[in-house]
Design an enzyme around this catalytic site. Structure first.
Site, PDB file in Angstrom:
ATOM      1  N   HIS A 190       0.856  -1.193   0.000  1.00 54.81           N
ATOM      2  CA  HIS A 190       0.000   0.000   0.000  1.00 54.81           C
ATOM      3  C   HIS A 190       0.888   1.237   0.000  1.00 54.81           C
ATOM      4  O   HIS A 190       1.655   1.447   0.935  1.00 54.81           O
ATOM      5  CB  HIS A 190      -0.929   0.006   1.223  1.00 54.81           C
ATOM      6  CG  HIS A 190      -2.095  -0.932   1.085  1.00 54.81           C
ATOM      7  ND1 HIS A 190      -3.391  -0.556   1.324  1.00 54.81           N
ATOM      8  CD2 HIS A 190      -2.155  -2.224   0.686  1.00 54.81           C
ATOM      9  CE1 HIS A 190      -4.199  -1.572   1.088  1.00 54.81           C
ATOM     10  NE2 HIS A 190      -3.470  -2.608   0.714  1.00 54.81           N
TER      11      HIS A 190
ATOM     12  N   TYR B 107      -8.989   6.027   6.810  1.00 54.48           N
ATOM     13  CA  TYR B 107      -9.078   6.449   8.212  1.00 54.48           C
ATOM     14  C   TYR B 107     -10.016   7.651   8.229  1.00 54.48           C
ATOM     15  O   TYR B 107      -9.676   8.710   7.706  1.00 54.48           O
ATOM     16  CB  TYR B 107      -7.703   6.856   8.750  1.00 54.48           C
ATOM     17  CG  TYR B 107      -6.762   5.693   8.981  1.00 54.48           C
ATOM     18  CD1 TYR B 107      -6.065   5.099   7.935  1.00 54.48           C
ATOM     19  CD2 TYR B 107      -6.562   5.191  10.265  1.00 54.48           C
ATOM     20  CE1 TYR B 107      -5.207   4.034   8.160  1.00 54.48           C
ATOM     21  CE2 TYR B 107      -5.695   4.128  10.501  1.00 54.48           C
ATOM     22  CZ  TYR B 107      -5.033   3.546   9.455  1.00 54.48           C
ATOM     23  OH  TYR B 107      -4.174   2.495   9.675  1.00 54.48           O
TER      24      TYR B 107
ATOM     25  N   PRO C 160      -4.609   0.767  18.986  1.00 54.39           N
ATOM     26  CA  PRO C 160      -4.432   0.140  17.668  1.00 54.39           C
ATOM     27  C   PRO C 160      -4.274   1.098  16.480  1.00 54.39           C
ATOM     28  O   PRO C 160      -3.769   0.672  15.441  1.00 54.39           O
ATOM     29  CB  PRO C 160      -5.694  -0.703  17.498  1.00 54.39           C
ATOM     30  CG  PRO C 160      -6.703  -0.105  18.410  1.00 54.39           C
ATOM     31  CD  PRO C 160      -5.942   0.478  19.564  1.00 54.39           C
TER      32      PRO C 160
ATOM     33  N   LYS D  30       0.742  -0.264  15.178  1.00 50.11           N
ATOM     34  CA  LYS D  30       2.158  -0.326  15.525  1.00 50.11           C
ATOM     35  C   LYS D  30       2.553  -1.541  16.381  1.00 50.11           C
ATOM     36  O   LYS D  30       3.742  -1.854  16.503  1.00 50.11           O
ATOM     37  CB  LYS D  30       2.553   0.957  16.293  1.00 50.11           C
ATOM     38  CG  LYS D  30       2.690   2.167  15.397  1.00 50.11           C
ATOM     39  CD  LYS D  30       4.041   2.171  14.707  1.00 50.11           C
ATOM     40  CE  LYS D  30       4.156   3.172  13.605  1.00 50.11           C
ATOM     41  NZ  LYS D  30       4.036   2.604  12.252  1.00 50.11           N
TER      42      LYS D  30
ATOM     43  N   TYR E 226       3.933   6.282  10.014  1.00 47.72           N
ATOM     44  CA  TYR E 226       3.124   5.127   9.615  1.00 47.72           C
ATOM     45  C   TYR E 226       4.012   4.040   9.007  1.00 47.72           C
ATOM     46  O   TYR E 226       3.808   2.853   9.234  1.00 47.72           O
ATOM     47  CB  TYR E 226       2.063   5.578   8.611  1.00 47.72           C
ATOM     48  CG  TYR E 226       0.919   4.616   8.425  1.00 47.72           C
ATOM     49  CD1 TYR E 226      -0.260   4.765   9.142  1.00 47.72           C
ATOM     50  CD2 TYR E 226       1.001   3.554   7.515  1.00 47.72           C
ATOM     51  CE1 TYR E 226      -1.332   3.889   8.977  1.00 47.72           C
ATOM     52  CE2 TYR E 226      -0.051   2.677   7.345  1.00 47.72           C
ATOM     53  CZ  TYR E 226      -1.217   2.844   8.082  1.00 47.72           C
ATOM     54  OH  TYR E 226      -2.262   1.965   7.914  1.00 47.72           O
TER      55      TYR E 226
HETATM   56  C1  DHB Z   1      -5.674  -2.642  10.775  1.00 46.72           C
HETATM   57  C2  DHB Z   1      -5.617  -2.282  12.107  1.00 46.72           C
HETATM   58  C3  DHB Z   1      -5.126  -1.041  12.446  1.00 46.72           C
HETATM   59  O1  DHB Z   1      -5.061  -0.689  13.732  1.00 46.72           O
HETATM   60  C4  DHB Z   1      -4.706  -0.155  11.485  1.00 46.72           C
HETATM   61  O2  DHB Z   1      -4.270   1.068  11.849  1.00 46.72           O
HETATM   62  C5  DHB Z   1      -4.756  -0.523  10.167  1.00 46.72           C
HETATM   63  C6  DHB Z   1      -5.242  -1.765   9.815  1.00 46.72           C
HETATM   64  C7  DHB Z   1      -6.208  -3.965  10.392  1.00 46.72           C
HETATM   65  O3  DHB Z   1      -6.584  -4.744  11.273  1.00 46.72           O
HETATM   66  O4  DHB Z   1      -6.291  -4.259   9.198  1.00 46.72           O
END
Ligand code: DHB
Length: 402
Positions: free
Chosen positions: A77, A206, A297, A301, A389
């Protein structure tokens, strides 16, 4: 019945990705280890976790020979969409920092590592019980446990690794007087689903909206992972599929966009916490991954940070066990924590940037939109997000992954 006495150089408590990766890297140097894990392999495999790998994590998996599948099955990505009140802004990682992230679920990382350990004759004991670690300030600590078949084992070693996850028992072996815990709770959680549906967009979305945050992620061509911000006390079973889709759709709506819907096959409410234990070492005990730190989450990370710990720890242990030099293990905690705190900041920042704070004032909301605009509409702001990221790789020195 007397315990069976065994010995190894490195005893690793916890057979998740951190423990297995360390065992794999040590084996490549000819250093023996034994991994003990409370859960069965099937139980770990069934745990749904995050899905994004930094390029440094992909490189570690590929170059160590643990996984080729990440390049074959993983999806590169080159950016994400920040969706602010229905308006999309692309953050172009390649253009901004010359990097990409990889969509490859943690479940697959675990499966690859477990397969690699099996293929290479690694010693991984799943489904053990009553794991006790003693003597981490003695010359030869012991890890005592009961095997799946009921037999007791007393494993003597040089070094113990606590890779036993966020509820780590190993962490408690660092005496209270020498251990500091840094902790933060958040007044929200994520409602996560798996759905049998096609992609709604090429890249992850997001979304910040006045109904709260949503994240549209992916698992494959036919299975998608999505999350929306909810109350931490929410009961996932009380939600009908229709209500879940309503909530998700309302948070991403705008410019004619809508999500492709399908049957919901898994649902869970995920708590949010930030936590760091300092130091990550006591005597011959070293903590790695969630045992030493937890991130909320947003930005995915957790696994990446666990693998980064393991990279530093592996080098330090090789220096100690092959070369007799303690300088690497002496600096392990400080070196690992430097990255941990950067990731703590990033995860906290992305979380507060995008979520609705319960009780927020009008000022707070308008200020947050100002912050989002200053990221989305500025190259420097967008580059800050892109760099964190993708894991702070420096384009000039980073090797391409494929
Ligand atoms: C996923 C989880 C995340 O916390 C994130 O920032 C991006 C993707 C996932 O589970 O696909």
């Amino acid at each position: 019945m007397a315990a069976r006495k065994e010995s190894t150089r490195v005893a690793i408590v916890g057979g998740g990705p951190a423990g297995l990766m360390l065992s794999h890297l040590l084996a490549r140097d000819g250093i023996d280890s034994v991994v003990v894990e409370r859960r069965t392999r099937a139980e770990i495999h069934a745990t749904v976790r995050a899905g994004i790998l930094e390029p440094g994590s992909v490189r570690m998996l590929v170059e160590s020979g643990a996984s080729r599948r990440v390049l074959e099955k993983g999806d590169r990505h080159d950016g994400i969409e920040l969706r602010i009140d229905g308006d999309g802004h692309r953050i172009d990682f390649q253009d901004l920092v010359g990097q990409s992230a990889w969509l490859y679920p943690q479940t697959d990382v675990f499966a690859d590592l477990a397969d690699a350990r099996e293929r290479d004759g690694g010693d991984v004991r799943y489904a053990v019980q009553d794991v006790t670690v003693v003597g981490v300030t003695d010359a030869h600590p012991l890890v005592v446990f009961t095997e799946d078949d009921g037999s007791a084992v007393e494993l003597s070693c040089d070094v113990v690794i606590g890779a036993d996850g966020s509820r780590s028992a190993c962490r408690k072996l660092i005496p209270d007087a020498q251990r500091r815990s840094y902790f933060r709770e958040y007044p929200f959680a994520w409602f996560g689903i798996l759905t049998e549906a096609p992609h709604s967009a090429e890249e992850l979305i997001y979304a910040a909206s006045d109904r709260g945050f949503a994240l549209i992620s992916q698992r494959s061509e036919t299975v998608q992972r999505m999350y929306f911000q909810c109350d931490p006390g929410e009961d996932a079973d009380q939600w009908s599929d229709a209500r879940i889709w309503d909530e998700l759709q309302s948070r991403v709506a705008g410019n004619g966009f809508s999500l492709a819907e399908g049957p919901i096959t898994d649902r869970v409410v995920l708590p949010f916490r930030s936590f760091v234990c300092e130091p990550l070492r006591h005597g011959s005990l070293f903590l790695a991954g969630d045992a030493g730190h937890t991130v909320p989450p947003t930005g995915a990370k957790g696994l990446n940070l666990a693998l980064a710990d393991v990279g530093v720890l592996h080098e330090a242990l090789a220096e100690l066990l092959l070369g007799g030099s303690a300088s690497g293990v002496d600096s392990y905690s400080d070196r690992a924590l430097a990255r941990v705190w950067k990731s703590q900041h990033f995860s906290y920042w992305m979380t507060t940037l995008l979520h609705e704070q319960p009780g927020a004032s009008d000022f707070d909301r308008r200020r947050q939109r100002g912050e989002l605009e200053s990221i989305a509409s500025s190259r420097a702001g967008s580059a800050f997000l892109a760099e964190g990221y993708t894991g702070w790789q420096h384009a000039a020195v980073a090797q391409p992954v494929a």
